[in-house]
Design a protein around this motif. Structure first.
Motif, PDB file in Angstrom:
ATOM      1  N   MET A   4       0.830  -1.211   0.000  1.00 48.72           N
ATOM      2  CA  MET A   4       0.000   0.000   0.000  1.00 48.72           C
ATOM      3  C   MET A   4       0.864   1.259   0.000  1.00 48.72           C
ATOM      4  N   LYS A   5       1.977   1.202   0.702  1.00 44.89           N
ATOM      5  CA  LYS A   5       2.864   2.372   0.729  1.00 44.89           C
ATOM      6  C   LYS A   5       3.376   2.677  -0.681  1.00 44.89           C
ATOM      7  N   ASN A   6       3.737   1.650  -1.417  1.00 42.18           N
ATOM      8  CA  ASN A   6       4.188   1.850  -2.795  1.00 42.18           C
ATOM      9  C   ASN A   6       3.060   2.411  -3.661  1.00 42.18           C
ATOM     10  N   GLU A   7       1.843   1.934  -3.434  1.00 45.87           N
ATOM     11  CA  GLU A   7       0.696   2.452  -4.185  1.00 45.87           C
ATOM     12  C   GLU A   7       0.457   3.919  -3.871  1.00 45.87           C
ATOM     13  N   TYR A   8       0.554   4.257  -2.586  1.00 41.86           N
ATOM     14  CA  TYR A   8       0.352   5.645  -2.174  1.00 41.86           C
ATOM     15  C   TYR A   8       1.407   6.552  -2.810  1.00 41.86           C
ATOM     16  N   GLU A   9       2.655   6.112  -2.805  1.00 43.68           N
ATOM     17  CA  GLU A   9       3.728   6.931  -3.369  1.00 43.68           C
ATOM     18  C   GLU A   9       3.543   7.135  -4.868  1.00 43.68           C
ATOM     19  N   ALA A  10       2.985   6.128  -5.548  1.00 41.79           N
ATOM     20  CA  ALA A  10       2.699   6.298  -6.977  1.00 41.79           C
ATOM     21  C   ALA A  10       1.687   7.411  -7.199  1.00 41.79           C
ATOM     22  N   CYS A  11       0.719   7.507  -6.323  1.00 41.70           N
ATOM     23  CA  CYS A  11      -0.304   8.554  -6.448  1.00 41.70           C
ATOM     24  C   CYS A  11       0.255   9.934  -6.112  1.00 41.70           C
ATOM     25  N   GLN A  12       1.344   9.983  -5.368  1.00 44.65           N
ATOM     26  CA  GLN A  12       1.941  11.260  -4.995  1.00 44.65           C
ATOM     27  C   GLN A  12       3.063  11.683  -5.935  1.00 44.65           C
ATOM     28  N   GLU A  13       3.712  10.703  -6.584  1.00 42.31           N
ATOM     29  CA  GLU A  13       4.908  11.022  -7.363  1.00 42.31           C
ATOM     30  C   GLU A  13       4.810  10.619  -8.826  1.00 42.31           C
ATOM     31  N   GLY A  14       3.889   9.738  -9.153  1.00 47.12           N
ATOM     32  CA  GLY A  14       3.788   9.269 -10.534  1.00 47.12           C
ATOM     33  C   GLY A  14       2.346   9.194 -10.974  1.00 47.12           C
ATOM     34  N   ILE A  15       1.864   7.973 -11.219  1.00 42.58           N
ATOM     35  CA  ILE A  15       0.459   7.765 -11.598  1.00 42.58           C
ATOM     36  C   ILE A  15      -0.052   6.515 -10.869  1.00 42.58           C
ATOM     37  N   GLY A  16      -1.139   6.674 -10.167  1.00 43.93           N
ATOM     38  CA  GLY A  16      -1.857   5.545  -9.600  1.00 43.93           C
ATOM     39  C   GLY A  16      -3.070   5.236 -10.461  1.00 43.93           C
ATOM     40  N   ILE A  17      -3.250   3.960 -10.807  1.00 48.28           N
ATOM     41  CA  ILE A  17      -4.361   3.541 -11.660  1.00 48.28           C
ATOM     42  C   ILE A  17      -5.298   2.676 -10.815  1.00 48.28           C
ATOM     43  N   ILE A  47     -10.214  -2.736 -21.441  1.00 53.46           N
ATOM     44  CA  ILE A  47      -8.909  -3.406 -21.480  1.00 53.46           C
ATOM     45  C   ILE A  47      -7.915  -2.597 -22.307  1.00 53.46           C
ATOM     46  N   HIS A  48      -8.387  -2.068 -23.424  1.00 52.94           N
ATOM     47  CA  HIS A  48      -7.500  -1.278 -24.285  1.00 52.94           C
ATOM     48  C   HIS A  48      -7.010  -0.030 -23.559  1.00 52.94           C
ATOM     49  N   VAL A  49      -7.920   0.695 -22.904  1.00 50.48           N
ATOM     50  CA  VAL A  49      -7.524   1.929 -22.221  1.00 50.48           C
ATOM     51  C   VAL A  49      -6.569   1.606 -21.071  1.00 50.48           C
ATOM     52  N   TYR A  50      -6.891   0.577 -20.309  1.00 49.57           N
ATOM     53  CA  TYR A  50      -6.002   0.200 -19.199  1.00 49.57           C
ATOM     54  C   TYR A  50      -4.611  -0.174 -19.717  1.00 49.57           C
ATOM     55  N   ASP A  51      -4.571  -0.937 -20.809  1.00 45.72           N
ATOM     56  CA  ASP A  51      -3.280  -1.352 -21.375  1.00 45.72           C
ATOM     57  C   ASP A  51      -2.455  -0.142 -21.779  1.00 45.72           C
ATOM     58  N   ARG A  52      -3.100   0.847 -22.376  1.00 45.49           N
ATOM     59  CA  ARG A  52      -2.368   2.056 -22.773  1.00 45.49           C
ATOM     60  C   ARG A  52      -1.808   2.789 -21.542  1.00 45.49           C
ATOM     61  N   LEU A  53      -2.592   2.828 -20.482  1.00 44.65           N
ATOM     62  CA  LEU A  53      -2.153   3.543 -19.279  1.00 44.65           C
ATOM     63  C   LEU A  53      -0.997   2.820 -18.585  1.00 44.65           C
ATOM     64  N   ILE A  54      -1.151   1.526 -18.375  1.00 44.50           N
ATOM     65  CA  ILE A  54      -0.150   0.791 -17.599  1.00 44.50           C
ATOM     66  C   ILE A  54       1.126   0.569 -18.399  1.00 44.50           C
ATOM     67  N   SER A  55       1.023   0.672 -19.741  1.00 45.70           N
ATOM     68  CA  SER A  55       2.195   0.436 -20.597  1.00 45.70           C
ATOM     69  C   SER A  55       2.926   1.716 -20.955  1.00 45.70           C
ATOM     70  N   ILE A  56       2.533   2.818 -20.370  1.00 45.98           N
ATOM     71  CA  ILE A  56       3.184   4.091 -20.654  1.00 45.98           C
ATOM     72  C   ILE A  56       4.663   4.018 -20.230  1.00 45.98           C
ATOM     73  N   GLU A  57       5.482   4.871 -20.757  1.00 50.10           N
ATOM     74  CA  GLU A  57       6.912   4.825 -20.458  1.00 50.10           C
ATOM     75  C   GLU A  57       7.177   4.771 -18.957  1.00 50.10           C
ATOM     76  N   PRO A  58       8.165   3.979 -18.539  1.00 50.33           N
ATOM     77  CA  PRO A  58       8.405   3.738 -17.104  1.00 50.33           C
ATOM     78  C   PRO A  58       8.638   5.001 -16.291  1.00 50.33           C
ATOM     79  N   HIS A  59       9.206   6.051 -16.915  1.00 49.53           N
ATOM     80  CA  HIS A  59       9.541   7.218 -16.114  1.00 49.53           C
ATOM     81  C   HIS A  59       8.307   7.957 -15.594  1.00 49.53           C
ATOM     82  N   TYR A  60       7.117   7.630 -16.128  1.00 50.79           N
ATOM     83  CA  TYR A  60       5.888   8.239 -15.608  1.00 50.79           C
ATOM     84  C   TYR A  60       5.459   7.597 -14.282  1.00 50.79           C
ATOM     85  N   GLY A  61       5.965   6.421 -13.981  1.00 54.06           N
ATOM     86  CA  GLY A  61       5.693   5.790 -12.689  1.00 54.06           C
ATOM     87  C   GLY A  61       4.292   5.262 -12.531  1.00 54.06           C
TER      88      GLY A  61
END
Length: 900
Positions: free
Chosen positions: A509-522, A683-697
């Motif tokens: 959960m801590k990693n998930e929270y940090e994604a929402c603060q520093e990158g992208i949480g889906i 599924i298509h929209v989720y795939d596009r989001l989760i497959s975005i370049e790694p630096h977006y987090g």
């Protein structure tokens, strides 16, 4: 030495199997079997068991005497014919209050001369493990300050209270002196007699063939003996309630399933006295009480047997179709022999007396969403007597007042969908529901095992592969959190053991929270309830303005957060409204509100058909994209300008998917967007989001992290912090109430509350001396103390990663002696002054240990933050309280202006 496996005399069904131990039903001398069937009655009650007769009695007591009770058999011959007779108060508060009234009422019956066998013998609640002891300490914590006497006792005290008890394997016990036992059949018949004396009429051997409706309301009942018109119908048919629900012009869902429910009674034993306390040995899944000079042993086994599975409907000779399955009951009987060794010298008789259980193990009460004036009171979950008195009063008062007169949200029939009424679903779910009565409940860590994978997002399989650990809400599978460690053998991830301490998955959960603060949480939020409202423009707006306490006459493409209040100002729905066109709104409600919110809106529809409602929950998948990189990522994927003003929306393309509604708000209070996606594109929209370049987090985020973020932002939850008895002013949401607009439901109550002030207020607390890795966690229901006086209860709690503290939300009320003091006659001394008085010292009790807590009327600022949200500047202006803002756009815009 007694050995169950070597004693064939009681293994055979024989005459002992279902004679009910000389508990012969007294003749129903007060029933006139020669009376003609009446042609009309104000209220018709189906069933003549303890609950039905209690409803009749309470209607009579309130002056409603035109009451007719119909039963296909005789009074008390159904699930009320036999039972444990135990009356236990060591329960959650809403359930306890109903049982407490039952006990008080039964005392009155006994005082009137009814021989009901009521004995206040108390109960001993045993713990074999430290986890069980913590569970019971949590119950003590919230029961004691609200009036129940219960205390922890040691083994010496246990032995004195119950000399037959084996205690060597116990770590503790709780003594509840107010618990009692009584004769279920005697109380059932006492209610019937009093109802008849007050004017009610009983007709036995008269089955209900059809409940006839007209214009969405009850019109009458067709029986085998003729038609009877009526204004109200109450389904108290016990095991037959689901069948009766299907026998209605408009089918009514009553999701109950009978389970085989076993008891053993023994012969009288030397030295056994009638005043022995009864025993709940939770970890052995059994209870034991004194019975006719011997003992009764019953249980709530972990793997129960649904009854009558080989029959389409319950057979007429049902008593002949409930076998005495000693093989099934043997494990419980052996546990009982261990707990009370004296049982080894007894002669046991096994009884199989089925009772009805519900999909979540809670009673089913209230007016059905399908038909007006059709009420239900069923699903007693193994003990019809326990709630009969209080449930009878609750239903009778609901009928008379037109709304509940007490907190019944947990038991409301409107918490179900059609799927819950599916027989195959019920037969599977009930296997575990019986045992859950005695299992340890770990909040957010104890979910169902059976009847799963029913309602699933299109993303379910993908998220499961990515480590999602699911919870169910309204039978919808939602990711609770994501276990991102490598799967174990056979590709499976093993859920860690539940605990009352720091959850073993907090690191995820801590990693998930940090994604929402520093990158992208889906976050997959597809389970949210969605209703589309259409009609002529002015009609729709006027209708919604009447239902909503906020101003919903917003521009096309605008979004507004509003409550729908009842006449008392309490919440019936907490929702978000999106204006799609001049005459169309999309209303988004909490997952658990899918039935209740839709019914509330439907019951207020105009009769001319000018407004149409449609449940579109399954049409859209919902993904929250949360975090500082959300705007950039969605701009890249949609190739359009997504710099939306807060609380507006537009239609965009994401990847190849078109028609995606992009809304500039999230369900977390954090920076980001909600995407409402036609389900075939999810599924298509989720795939596009989760497959975005790694630096977006980009990272998957579960519902529990989302919940903690909401609590951190001081955003109240429906069902926890908001319900029919709490108002926006009490919840601190007065900014969502527009008292200057035309009439809306609840306006007068809210105006009065604004003028006079509130007597309770939702407060955020941060615990001061609490240690995350050592101390028990709060999850809800913990008592709040102010200067050592009980002032409220925690309604929701979570961990703040930003503050590194446990945070709790709860209502603080002025204690009675404060309300009487002249100080509250001063206009400048408000509830806020009372709460924030510098002399006030707050504590929150976590399983018997009090922790100091600081009160906050607004979210405290974190020590540091890696990002700032869209609303940070506005939040600071109002002392960091999260307040959504509706942007007033130009009125002449159309939905097309927001579409790509």
């Amino acid at each position: 030495m007694f050995s169950i496996l070597k004693t064939p005399s009681y293994l055979a069904p024989s005459k002992k199997c279902f004679q009910l131990l000389i508990l012969k039903a007294n003749e129903s001398y007060y029933v006139n079997r020669n009376a003609l069937l009446p042609t009309q009655a104000q209220v018709i009650i189906c069933g003549a068991g303890a609950v039905a007769n209690s409803v009749a009695y309470h209607l009579i007591e309130n002056g409603w005497t035109d009451v007719l009770i119909l039963d296909k058999g005789r009074i008390g011959e159904g699930t009320s014919h036999f039972g444990s007779g135990t009356l236990g108060l060591f329960k959650p508060i809403a359930e306890r209050n109903i049982i407490l009234y039952s006990i008080k009422l039964y005392r009155q019956l006994q005082a009137k001369g009814f021989d009901i066998g009521l004995k206040q013998c108390g109960s001993l609640n045993l713990a074999q493990t430290s986890e069980r002891m913590i569970s019971m300490k949590r119950r003590i914590a919230y029961n004691v300050p609200t009036g129940l006497h219960c205390e922890i006792i040691d083994k010496n005290a246990l032995q004195k209270m119950h000399p037959y008890l084996h205690t060597n394997d116990l770590v503790g016990a709780v003594w509840v002196p107010e618990d009692a036992v009584a004769n279920p059949l005697a109380i059932c018949k006492a209610f019937a007699q009093l109802a008849v004396e007050g004017g009610a009429q009983y007709v036995e051997n008269c089955s209900v063939d059809m409940v006839v409706t007209e214009n969405g309301a009850v019109k009458g009942v067709q029986t085998k003996n003729g038609f009877i018109s009526c204004e109200y119908f109450v389904n108290c048919a016990g095991m037959w309630a689901r069948e009766v629900g299907s026998q209605c012009t408009t089918k009514v869902r009553v999701p109950i399933q009978p389970a085989e429910h076993f008891y053993v009674t023994t012969n009288p034993l030397p030295g056994v006295t009638h005043d022995l306390p009864y025993i709940r040995d939770y970890d052995s899944s059994i209870y034991i009480r004194e019975f006719n000079g011997g003992f009764m042993v019953g249980g709530f086994e972990p793997n129960a047997k649904p009854a009558f599975v080989n029959y389409r409907i319950i057979p007429e000779d049902w008593k002949s179709n409930v076998p005495c399955d000693w093989k099934h009951f043997t494990p419980l009987w052996e546990q009982a022999n261990n707990r009370l060794p004296v049982l080894k010298t007894s002669t046991p008789t096994l009884i199989n007396s089925p009772d009805t259980f519900t999909p979540d193990g809670k009673w089913i009460i209230g007016e059905t969403p399908e038909v007006r004036n059709y009420f239900v009171a069923v699903g007693m979950n193994g003990n019809p007597l326990q709630g009969a008195g209080g449930i009878g009063r609750a239903v009778a008062e609901w009928i008379i007042a037109g709304e509940p007169t007490q907190d019944l949200l947990s038991f409301d029939v409107q918490r179900f969908l059609d799927l819950h009424n599916n027989r195959q679903y019920l037969e599977q779910r009930i296997k575990e529901i019986v045992g859950r009565r005695y299992s340890i409940f770990y909040p957010k860590q104890t979910d169902y095992r059976y009847a799963r994978k029913l309602r699933c997002s299109p993303l379910y399989s993908i998220l499961e592969e990515r480590g999602a650990i699911f919870e169910t809400r309204m039978s919808y599978e939602r990711p609770l959190y994501f276990d991102t460690d490598k799967p174990g053998k056979y590709g499976r991830r093993i859920t860690p053991p539940p605990t009352f301490y720091e959850p073993r998955f907090l690191c995820f959960m801590k990693n998930e929270y940090e994604a929402c603060q520093e990158g992208i949480g889906i976050i997959d939020m597809s389970s949210l309830s969605k209703t589309r409202v259409r009609g002529q423009s002015n009609f729709v707006v006027d209708w919604l303005q009447r239902l909503c306490s906020n101003d919903v006459n917003i521009p096309i493409g605008g979004i507004v957060h509003s409550g729908m209040q009842n006449e008392r100002g309490g919440y019936e729905n907490d929702c978000v409204l999106v204006r799609e066109s001049e005459s169309t709104y999309l209303i988004i409600s909490p997952t658990s509100q899918q039935t209740k919110a839709f019914h509330w809106m439907r019951r207020h529809l105009p009769n001319d058909g000018s407004i149409n409602l449609k449940d579109v929950t399954s049409m859209y998948s919902v993904i929250n994209v949360v975090g500082p990189n959300a705007t950039e990522v969605l701009s890249k994927l949609s190739q359009s300008d997504v710099n939306l003003q807060p609380f507006t929306c537009k239609e965009v393309n994401i990847g190849y998917a078109s028609g995606v509604m992009m809304m500039s708000f999230t369900n977390t209070g954090e920076n980001g967007f909600s995407l409402y996606i036609p389900s075939e594109y999810a599924i298509h929209v989720y795939d596009r989001l989760i497959s975005i370049e790694p630096h977006y987090g980009a990272r998957d985020v579960g519902a529990l992290t989302q919940r903690f973020m909401r609590i951190e932002k001081f955003i109240p939850f429906w069902g926890d912090d908001l319900n029919s008895n709490t108002t926006p002013f009490e919840a601190g949401s007065d900014y969502k109430v527009k008292l200057d607009k035309e009439y809306f439901i609840g306006k007068f109550a809210l105006q009065k509350q604004k003028d006079e002030g509130v007597t309770k207020r939702l407060v955020m607390f941060t615990l001061k001396d609490w240690r995350r890795w050592e101390d028990i966690w709060a999850w809800g229901q913990e008592p709040i103390y102010r200067n050592n006086k009980f002032v409220g209860t925690v309604t929701s709690a979570g961990y703040s990663f930003a503050l590194d503290k446990l945070i709790c939300l709860g209502y603080v009320s002025r204690p009675g002696h404060y309300q009487k003091r002249k100080i509250f006659e001063r206009r400048d001394f408000t509830i806020d002054n009372f709460i924030l008085d510098p002399s006030a010292q707050y504590e929150i009790d976590l399983a018997g240990r009090r922790f100091q807590a600081d009160p906050h009327m607004y979210p405290p600022k974190p020590a540091y933050s890696s990002t700032r949200t869209l609303l940070d500047e506005e939040n600071e202006a109002i002392q960091e309280r999260y307040v959504p803002v509706v942007n007033k756009l130009k009125k002449n815009l159309s939905w097309a202006d927001f579409c790509e």
